[in-house]
Write a protein that holds these residues in place. Structure first.
Motif, PDB file in Angstrom:
ATOM      1  N   LYS A   1       0.807  -0.620  -0.103  1.00 38.55           N
ATOM      2  CA  LYS A   1      -0.175  -0.181   0.139  1.00 38.55           C
ATOM      3  C   LYS A   1       0.752   1.293  -0.012  1.00 38.55           C
ATOM      4  N   MET A   2       0.894   1.791  -1.155  1.00 35.59           N
ATOM      5  CA  MET A   2       1.023   3.304  -1.025  1.00 35.59           C
ATOM      6  C   MET A   2       0.262   4.355   0.011  1.00 35.59           C
ATOM      7  N   PRO A   3       1.827   5.652   0.431  1.00 36.43           N
ATOM      8  CA  PRO A   3       0.724   6.335   0.972  1.00 36.43           C
ATOM      9  C   PRO A   3      -0.161   6.991   0.965  1.00 36.43           C
ATOM     10  N   ARG A   4      -1.174   7.337   1.613  1.00 38.65           N
ATOM     11  CA  ARG A   4      -2.050   7.824   1.347  1.00 38.65           C
ATOM     12  C   ARG A   4      -2.469   9.467   0.943  1.00 38.65           C
ATOM     13  N   LEU A   5      -1.317   9.779   0.689  1.00 32.18           N
ATOM     14  CA  LEU A   5      -0.995  11.204  -0.246  1.00 32.18           C
ATOM     15  C   LEU A   5      -0.029  11.013  -0.451  1.00 32.18           C
TER      16      LEU A   5
ATOM     17  N   ILE B   1      -4.200  12.843   9.484  1.00 33.55           N
ATOM     18  CA  ILE B   1      -5.880  13.161   8.912  1.00 33.55           C
ATOM     19  C   ILE B   1      -5.718  12.158   8.426  1.00 33.55           C
ATOM     20  N   LEU B   2      -5.156  11.751   7.162  1.00 34.47           N
ATOM     21  CA  LEU B   2      -5.593  10.817   6.367  1.00 34.47           C
ATOM     22  C   LEU B   2      -5.596   9.468   6.771  1.00 34.47           C
ATOM     23  N   ASP B   3      -4.967   8.262   7.382  1.00 33.93           N
ATOM     24  CA  ASP B   3      -3.700   7.801   8.107  1.00 33.93           C
ATOM     25  C   ASP B   3      -5.579   7.766   9.343  1.00 33.93           C
ATOM     26  N   SER B   4      -5.706   8.674   9.916  1.00 35.97           N
ATOM     27  CA  SER B   4      -6.430   8.025  11.246  1.00 35.97           C
ATOM     28  C   SER B   4      -8.530   8.159  10.452  1.00 35.97           C
ATOM     29  N   LYS B   5      -8.293   8.547   9.564  1.00 38.26           N
ATOM     30  CA  LYS B   5      -9.869   8.658   9.412  1.00 38.26           C
ATOM     31  C   LYS B   5      -9.805   7.267   8.231  1.00 38.26           C
ATOM     32  N   SER B   6      -8.793   6.895   7.832  1.00 38.30           N
ATOM     33  CA  SER B   6      -8.750   5.329   7.541  1.00 38.30           C
ATOM     34  C   SER B   6      -9.096   4.997   8.061  1.00 38.30           C
ATOM     35  N   GLU B   7      -8.051   4.063   8.764  1.00 43.35           N
ATOM     36  CA  GLU B   7      -8.241   3.327  10.040  1.00 43.35           C
ATOM     37  C   GLU B   7      -9.379   2.950  10.923  1.00 43.35           C
ATOM     38  N   GLU B   8     -10.287   4.355  11.091  1.00 47.23           N
ATOM     39  CA  GLU B   8     -10.802   4.523  12.170  1.00 47.23           C
ATOM     40  C   GLU B   8     -12.236   4.509  11.730  1.00 47.23           C
ATOM     41  N   ASN B   9     -12.454   4.422  10.453  1.00 47.52           N
ATOM     42  CA  ASN B   9     -13.630   4.203   9.572  1.00 47.52           C
ATOM     43  C   ASN B   9     -13.103   2.566   8.858  1.00 47.52           C
TER      44      ASN B   9
ATOM     45  N   PHE C   1     -12.063  17.111   1.848  1.00 50.33           N
ATOM     46  CA  PHE C   1     -12.722  16.561   0.239  1.00 50.33           C
ATOM     47  C   PHE C   1     -12.766  14.924   2.116  1.00 50.33           C
ATOM     48  N   ILE C   2     -11.544  15.108   2.507  1.00 46.25           N
ATOM     49  CA  ILE C   2     -12.340  14.306   3.555  1.00 46.25           C
ATOM     50  C   ILE C   2     -12.729  14.324   4.604  1.00 46.25           C
TER      51      ILE C   2
END
Length: 250
Positions: A28-32, A50-58, A148-149
């Protein structure tokens, strides 16, 4: 000899686990990925966090990619294949979404996959287009990406929280409409004489004759053609996965 076999088995197991973990991390590449260099270093670090925390949380991948070239047949297919080829997506259905911005052609696209096709529906895409794209046009890329996030997470939460309430509301409305129709039909059968809508029903036949007639236009009717919207569709990537989303110019 037995101890040697046990040690060898443990070593092999450890190496397999280590290799599996390394492969998973590398897949998996970085989310940004800001290849177009639109963000400052501090902004990039903040958005990645933010992308990492929101993605993993949801348990739903939210990714952003910026590029500055147009070496592809379409930005939609490019985004779909980039998402698939770089290990994005949660679960067996690869749930997630990626927002791709190409500065070379001033193009943008949102590609959804798995449950993302239902979560990021036309209403969500409308909101992304209305809020995020003007920021792109103005050169405020940080606000475009953070908006967007936020929009994406809002729709994820709504999707996970309210499906039962939505279904219940739909059932109540349908039940009410059906009941209203049934009661109206039953009520109509109780009357032998009914109120007439048109005045002709109260006139004696052939008692009214028109001596002169003419057409007088009181109103005009203007036909307008809606401006075509940006592309929005469900399609299949080169890997065979189903993707949704929308694309356009900014």
């Amino acid at each position: 000899m037995r101890k040697y076999k046990i040690f060898t088995a443990c070593l092999i197991t450890f190496l397999l686990v280590l290799f599996s973990s390394f492969t998973s991390l590398a897949a998996k590449m970085p989310r940004l990925i800001d290849d177009a260099d639109l963000l400052t270093d501090s902004q990039e670090k903040e958005i990645i966090s933010i992308l990492d925390s929101k993605s993993e949380e949801n348990e739903f991948d939210i990714a952003i990619l910026t590029v500055d070239y147009a070496d592809y047949s379409s930005i939609e297919s490019f985004a779909d294949d980039f998402y698939d080829d770089n290990g994005y997506g949660y679960g067996n259905d690869f749930d997630g979404v990626i927002f791709v911005v190409n500065m070379a052609d001033s193009e943008w696209t949102v590609s959804t996959c798995g449950s993302g096709e239902n979560i990021i529906d036309d209403i969500a895409l409308d909101e992304i287009e209305e809020i995020c794209i003007p920021y792109l046009s103005a050169g405020d890329y940080y606000s475009a990406f953070t908006s967007f996030i936020n929009i994406t997470e809002e729709y994820i939460v709504d999707y996970n929280t309210f499906p039962f309430i939505s279904n219940l509301f739909f059932s109540v409305v349908v039940g009410f409409v059906i009941s209203l129709i049934v009661v109206s039909v039953m009520k109509s059968k109780l009357k032998s004489v009914r109120k007439q809508i048109y005045s002709g029903a109260y006139m004696k036949e052939n008692s009214f004759a028109v001596a002169e007639s003419r057409d007088v236009y009181l109103y005009s009717h203007v036909t307008r053609t809606a401006k075509p919207k940006n592309n929005s569709s469900s399609h299949t990537s080169s890997s065979g996965r189903s993707h949704g989303g929308r694309s356009g110019k900014f």
